[in-house]
Enzyme design. Structure first.
Site, PDB file in Angstrom:
ATOM      1  N   ARG A  15       0.818  -1.145  -0.105  1.00  0.00           N
ATOM      2  CA  ARG A  15      -0.100   0.159   0.065  1.00  0.00           C
ATOM      3  C   ARG A  15       0.686   1.302  -0.015  1.00  0.00           C
ATOM      4  O   ARG A  15       0.575   2.324  -0.653  1.00  0.00           O
ATOM      5  CB  ARG A  15      -0.786   0.037   1.203  1.00  0.00           C
ATOM      6  CG  ARG A  15      -1.985  -0.973   1.250  1.00  0.00           C
ATOM      7  CD  ARG A  15      -2.900  -1.120   2.515  1.00  0.00           C
ATOM      8  NE  ARG A  15      -1.944  -1.308   3.625  1.00  0.00           N
ATOM      9  CZ  ARG A  15      -2.347  -0.969   4.704  1.00  0.00           C
ATOM     10  NH1 ARG A  15      -3.468  -0.309   5.058  1.00  0.00           N
ATOM     11  NH2 ARG A  15      -1.613  -1.120   5.694  1.00  0.00           N
ATOM     12  N   ASN A  34      -6.152  -2.459   2.512  1.00  0.00           N
ATOM     13  CA  ASN A  34      -6.007  -4.276   2.770  1.00  0.00           C
ATOM     14  C   ASN A  34      -7.285  -4.759   2.944  1.00  0.00           C
ATOM     15  O   ASN A  34      -8.154  -4.073   3.773  1.00  0.00           O
ATOM     16  CB  ASN A  34      -5.295  -4.624   4.024  1.00  0.00           C
ATOM     17  CG  ASN A  34      -3.655  -4.447   3.668  1.00  0.00           C
ATOM     18  OD1 ASN A  34      -3.212  -4.318   2.612  1.00  0.00           O
ATOM     19  ND2 ASN A  34      -2.968  -4.336   4.853  1.00  0.00           N
TER      20      ASN A  34
END
Length: 87
Positions: A15, A34
């Site tokens: 990320r 996530n």
């Protein structure tokens, strides 16, 4: 554009690197998140060319972890994002 990235993409900085790449491309707003099933969801709004660049990086770039596949959908931008965030 909303993309779902499959593979070993959680717990490896995926990320963070996605956000860094989106900021480098420029002109993108959205987030990387996530999911409970092990995937990462990436939402990006901006010029279509810039979204395509981010999508190409998700598929073929030097990403952390291992990307087994990316599924994306394109839709009308909803707005409401302030920059590109990690969620």
């Amino acid at each position: 554009m909303t993309a779902w990235v499959r593979g070993r993409v959680q717990g490896v900085g995926f990320r963070w690197f996605t956000r860094a790449n989106a900021l480098e491309i420029g002109g993108l707003a959205g987030f990387a998140l996530n999911l409970d099933d092990g995937r990462v969801q990436v939402v990006a709004e901006g010029q279509r060319e810039n979204c395509h660049r981010l999508l190409a990086w998700l598929r073929e770039g030097d990403t952390p972890g291992r990307v087994d596949g990316v599924t994306e959908i394109w839709g009308t931008p909803r707005g409401g994002y302030d920059g590109f965030e990690i969620r």
